[in-house]
Design a protein around this motif. Structure first.
Motif, PDB file in Angstrom:
ATOM      1  N   UNK A 107      17.952  17.502  -6.562  1.00 41.47           N
ATOM      2  CA  UNK A 107      16.974  18.518  -6.984  1.00 41.47           C
ATOM      3  C   UNK A 107      17.664  19.815  -7.376  1.00 41.47           C
ATOM      4  N   UNK A 110      18.947  19.985 -10.852  1.00 39.21           N
ATOM      5  CA  UNK A 110      17.954  20.206 -11.903  1.00 39.21           C
ATOM      6  C   UNK A 110      17.016  21.339 -11.537  1.00 39.21           C
ATOM      7  N   UNK A 112      15.289  24.799 -11.824  1.00 39.43           N
ATOM      8  CA  UNK A 112      14.945  25.665 -12.956  1.00 39.43           C
ATOM      9  C   UNK A 112      15.848  26.888 -13.027  1.00 39.43           C
ATOM     10  N   UNK A 114      18.897  27.081 -12.627  1.00 41.94           N
ATOM     11  CA  UNK A 114      20.174  26.818 -13.252  1.00 41.94           C
ATOM     12  C   UNK A 114      20.046  26.478 -14.733  1.00 41.94           C
ATOM     13  N   UNK A 170      12.798  11.121 -10.382  1.00 44.76           N
ATOM     14  CA  UNK A 170      12.027  12.305  -9.966  1.00 44.76           C
ATOM     15  C   UNK A 170      10.605  11.929  -9.571  1.00 44.76           C
ATOM     16  N   UNK A 173      10.911  10.530  -6.141  1.00 44.88           N
ATOM     17  CA  UNK A 173      11.222  11.521  -5.108  1.00 44.88           C
ATOM     18  C   UNK A 173      10.068  12.505  -4.888  1.00 44.88           C
ATOM     19  N   UNK A 174       9.551  13.035  -5.968  1.00 44.48           N
ATOM     20  CA  UNK A 174       8.612  14.154  -5.851  1.00 44.48           C
ATOM     21  C   UNK A 174       7.251  13.885  -6.453  1.00 44.48           C
TER      22      UNK A 174
ATOM     23  N   UNK B 115       4.731  16.200  -2.421  1.00 47.90           N
ATOM     24  CA  UNK B 115       4.962  14.766  -2.296  1.00 47.90           C
ATOM     25  C   UNK B 115       4.910  14.394  -0.817  1.00 47.90           C
ATOM     26  N   UNK B 174      14.143  21.633 -17.243  1.00 51.88           N
ATOM     27  CA  UNK B 174      15.059  22.056 -16.189  1.00 51.88           C
ATOM     28  C   UNK B 174      16.439  21.427 -16.275  1.00 51.88           C
TER      29      UNK B 174
END
Lengths: 211, 211
Positions: A107, A110, A112, A114, A170, A173-174, B115, B174
């Motif tokens: 996470x 990725x 935001x 960065x 993703x 995961x989320x 999640x 992202x």
DNA sequence: TGTACATCAGTGAACGCGCGTTCACTGATGTAC
DNA sequence: TGTACATCAGTGAACGCGCGTTCACTGATGTAC
């Protein structure tokens, strides 16, 4: 390693490692400079001798993440044997497997914060992410060469594949995937099937597997 | 609307709307209960009469996001005309377009906080996300029926498509995509090509477009 | 219709916390001579 | 080889901020009689 010294020796890398450990064990919300410093065995002010601020540390952590992701994909490719399509599939599957094995670190990669527009302030991160993506692009190129089918630019097909495996990871995961009920296959199984779907869609293979 | 009253009337919805506005204008880091309350024109303690805590508000905001996403996809499907494959493509493209038009809101919808394992504490969010996904599943089913090709379960193909468009959207928002140089096509263009790739990969179409 | 009263939805001030960051400092290291 | 000194990488305490949340309160609303 040895007894405690006043001067750490390689505190910069130790902080990055500590940050990754914190991520794996406690998750992203626990990733504070204070925790990281404590974990590395130094005072909370020490990191400022190696990173200008917290974001700089995060950037280094993300870059490290892209490097280990790249290594995971390369290792899987190696293991896959001589078939270029099998290698390509293995690369995609490794992406998903790696992400699921290191969710919090993934996470951060990725985050935001960065992405931050065009002028990336972290050249190391930029390079590391490009290298990871490069593994995919190369795998696509070799698959095109091996099969003699070249229906689209390798870059674009690689990006399609990246989107597929990144989306799967993703969502897993989320995303709200866990709310759809218990009949969904494992992530690894889905990664397998979806990369195969991409390969078919890219025209690199036309056979449908047995039902 | 009308003059200020002591009792707001529908503060719950007003807070959700205000939160979405804050997200669009200032981004996720600015989404504090204080800002939201101020934006809705009430004191910072007022939200606690409608949401047990900040996460509950976030859950409601995410649910609202899934509903507008669902509506965007349905509207695009409608606009696409009678062809089932064209409808399916439009659905996927709308997903990406919608995400890119509402980046911060989109991120909240897929926040790790929400999640949160299997026991989702927000049934409204669960339902809204399933409905959005349902649009995709239905589109796949209709495309399978229309083309007479059914090589895989609609659920699974829909999930593949979801992964593809979700991956593209999140990578675009992202990911380190912007570091690869200026020659990358627009997101909408990529969404088009990638959904087509999925359709081919799913066996719903076999033709390659003219190069 | 008027009035007493319970209930609800607001207010404004405050609490406590943990965070990123800064500061003056001190101990260790490396180098010039 | 020994010593003075600049430089560097740490320490420990503190600052200031904004946050989520709580609290006693007050004004508005709806209802029983």
């Amino acid at each position: 390693m040895g007894k405690a010294k006043y001067h750490h020796g390689n505190l910069r890398q130790a902080l990055i490692d500590a940050a990754i450990e914190v991520l794996e064990e406690k998750g992203a919300p626990a990733l504070t400079l204070r925790h990281v410093a404590r974990r590395a065995g130094v005072s909370q002010a020490a990191p400022y001798h190696h990173f200008s601020d917290k974001d700089a540390l995060l950037g280094a952590v993300a870059a490290e993440g892209f490097r280990t992701l790249r290594d995971s994909m390369r290792a899987a490719e190696e293991r896959a044997g001589g078939n270029a399509l099998a290698k390509l599939k293995a690369t995609g599957k490794a992406y998903v497997t790696h992400a699921l094995a290191h969710p919090a670190h993934f996470r951060v990669m990725f985050s935001p914060l960065l992405a931050a527009g065009t002028g990336s302030p972290y050249p190391d991160l930029r390079e590391a992410s490009l290298e990871a993506f490069g593994v995919l692009v190369s795998a696509v190129e070799r698959a095109q060469k091996a099969t003699g089918r070249k229906n689209a630019a390798p870059f674009e097909l690689a990006l399609a594949g990246w989107s597929m495996v990144h989306g799967l990871a993703t969502l897993w995961l989320d995303g709200p995937l866990h709310t759809v009920g218990g009949k969904v296959p494992s992530a690894a199984e889905l990664a397998d099937r979806f990369t195969e779907l991409c390969i078919r869609g890219a025209g690199l293979s036309v056979r449908w597997p047995k039902p």
